[in-house]
Design an enzyme around this catalytic site. Structure first.
Site, PDB file in Angstrom:
ATOM      1  N   ASN A   1       0.830  -1.345   0.159  1.00  0.00           N
ATOM      2  CA  ASN A   1       0.168   0.123   0.010  1.00  0.00           C
ATOM      3  C   ASN A   1       0.792   1.372  -0.138  1.00  0.00           C
ATOM      4  O   ASN A   1       0.680   2.232  -0.627  1.00  0.00           O
ATOM      5  CB  ASN A   1      -0.904  -0.013   1.362  1.00  0.00           C
ATOM      6  CG  ASN A   1      -2.067  -0.738   0.926  1.00  0.00           C
ATOM      7  OD1 ASN A   1      -3.217  -0.639   0.318  1.00  0.00           O
ATOM      8  ND2 ASN A   1      -2.176  -2.133   1.501  1.00  0.00           N
TER       9      ASN A   1
ATOM     10  N   HIS B   1      -7.977  -1.503   5.953  1.00  0.00           N
ATOM     11  CA  HIS B   1      -8.395  -2.765   6.554  1.00  0.00           C
ATOM     12  C   HIS B   1      -9.099  -3.488   5.710  1.00  0.00           C
ATOM     13  O   HIS B   1     -10.040  -3.169   4.621  1.00  0.00           O
ATOM     14  CB  HIS B   1      -9.487  -2.043   7.752  1.00  0.00           C
ATOM     15  CG  HIS B   1      -9.985  -3.321   8.568  1.00  0.00           C
ATOM     16  ND1 HIS B   1      -8.840  -4.089   9.513  1.00  0.00           N
ATOM     17  CD2 HIS B   1     -10.991  -4.216   8.384  1.00  0.00           C
ATOM     18  CE1 HIS B   1      -9.508  -5.228   9.912  1.00  0.00           C
ATOM     19  NE2 HIS B   1     -10.653  -5.420   9.341  1.00  0.00           N
TER      20      HIS B   1
ATOM     21  N   GLU C   1     -10.947   3.570  19.066  1.00  0.00           N
ATOM     22  CA  GLU C   1     -11.684   2.289  19.321  1.00  0.00           C
ATOM     23  C   GLU C   1     -10.928   1.627  17.928  1.00  0.00           C
ATOM     24  O   GLU C   1     -11.029   2.200  16.620  1.00  0.00           O
ATOM     25  CB  GLU C   1     -13.231   2.330  19.009  1.00  0.00           C
ATOM     26  CG  GLU C   1     -13.909   2.522  20.293  1.00  0.00           C
ATOM     27  CD  GLU C   1     -13.488   3.583  20.793  1.00  0.00           C
ATOM     28  OE1 GLU C   1     -12.904   3.403  21.901  1.00  0.00           O
ATOM     29  OE2 GLU C   1     -13.970   4.526  20.626  1.00  0.00           O
TER      30      GLU C   1
HETATM   31  C1  GRF Z   1      -3.403  -4.880   4.127  1.00  0.00           C
HETATM   32  O1  GRF Z   1      -3.980  -6.246   3.932  1.00  0.00           O
HETATM   33  C2  GRF Z   1      -4.159  -3.791   4.791  1.00  0.00           C
HETATM   34  O2  GRF Z   1      -5.477  -3.882   4.676  1.00  0.00           O
HETATM   35  C3  GRF Z   1      -3.767  -4.148   6.359  1.00  0.00           C
HETATM   36  O3  GRF Z   1      -2.374  -4.628   6.348  1.00  0.00           O
HETATM   37  C4  GRF Z   1      -2.144  -5.064   5.000  1.00  0.00           C
HETATM   38  C5  GRF Z   1      -0.667  -4.441   4.466  1.00  0.00           C
HETATM   39  O4  GRF Z   1      -0.369  -4.885   3.287  1.00  0.00           O
HETATM   40  N1  GRF Z   1      -4.140  -3.289   7.260  1.00  0.00           N
HETATM   41  P1  GRF Z   1       0.840  -4.410   2.570  1.00  0.00           P
HETATM   42  O5  GRF Z   1       2.077  -4.296   3.618  1.00  0.00           O
HETATM   43  O6  GRF Z   1       0.389  -2.509   2.203  1.00  0.00           O
HETATM   44  O7  GRF Z   1       1.099  -5.000   1.357  1.00  0.00           O
END
Ligand code: GRF
Length: 201
Positions: free
Chosen positions: A16, A118, A152
């Site tokens: 990401n 998420h 939360e």
């Molecule tokens: C993703 O699945 C995100 O939704 C979750 O952690 C993961 C991170 O993946 N919060 P990456 O390290 O960005 O590939």
């Protein structure tokens, strides 16, 4: 016009993070700059991505913040993290697979400015192993959510979601793989919107 300053917090693979950095570079998030990465794992894939892209990276590992009893001193860790964040003067703090909970002090100080991605259609399947939770619940669809972080867990206002059909053949791994491009697209869309026409500061 000053670009919006994006600070990424990540603990793992960093896909990401990389997608956001690439979107900034190619103009999909036009008015932003990725000013840094903070990670709690020196060996995270995200660290190599930061190096390759010459993005400043700070590593804060729990093991460097132990109290006299040898246990993690969460308060001093959070204080150091707060200082590191402050040094980057971020407009938006983007959690991208950051596996530690952010303390209330940090969430409060940058209220409404901390985002998270998420891998479920929140409010369903909060917490860990969201893909597994969706599979075990027999859902027909699942997806991903970008939301504002509040004290939360996985609970703040939703800023963007995308969904896909769960196939009979899906496993946690296949679902995770198929969700990944959706995550990237959702984060990029949300950030492009948030880094909108108004000036950052
Ligand atoms: C993703 O699945 C995100 O939704 C979750 O952690 C993961 C991170 O993946 N919060 P990456 O390290 O960005 O590939």
């Amino acid at each position: 016009m000053k670009p919006f300053r994006l600070l990424i917090l990540a603990s793992g693979r960093g896909s990401n993070f990389e997608a956001i950095a690439e979107a900034v570079k190619n103009g999909a998030i036009p008015k932003a700059s990725v000013v840094g990465l903070i990670t709690n794992r020196a060996t995270a894939g995200a660290v190599s991505i930061a190096k390759n892209r010459a993005i400043p990276c700070r590593v804060l590992e729990k093991s460097n913040f132990l109290g006299p009893d040898g246990k993690w001193d969460r308060a001093s860790f959070e204080l150091a993290l707060e200082r590191e964040i402050e040094n980057f003067s971020p407009d938006w703090i983007c959690l991208a697979g950051y596996l530690l909970l952010l303390g209330e002090r940090i969430v409060g100080r940058w209220k409404g400015k901390v985002l998270n991605i998420h891998p479920s259609l929140l409010p369903h399947f909060k917490g860990l192993n969201a893909q597994k939770q969706a599979l075990e619940a027999g859902e027909k669809r699942t997806g991903c959510t970008v939301h504002v972080v509040t004290p939360e867990l996985d609970d703040g206002p939703i800023l963007g979601q995308k969904s896909l059909e769960i196939l009979a053949s899906d496993t946690v791994e296949s679902l995770t793989t198929r969700l990944r491009p959706l995550e990237h697209a959702t984060y990029i869309e949300v950030l492009a919107r948030l880094c909108g026409p108004q000036e950052a500061k």
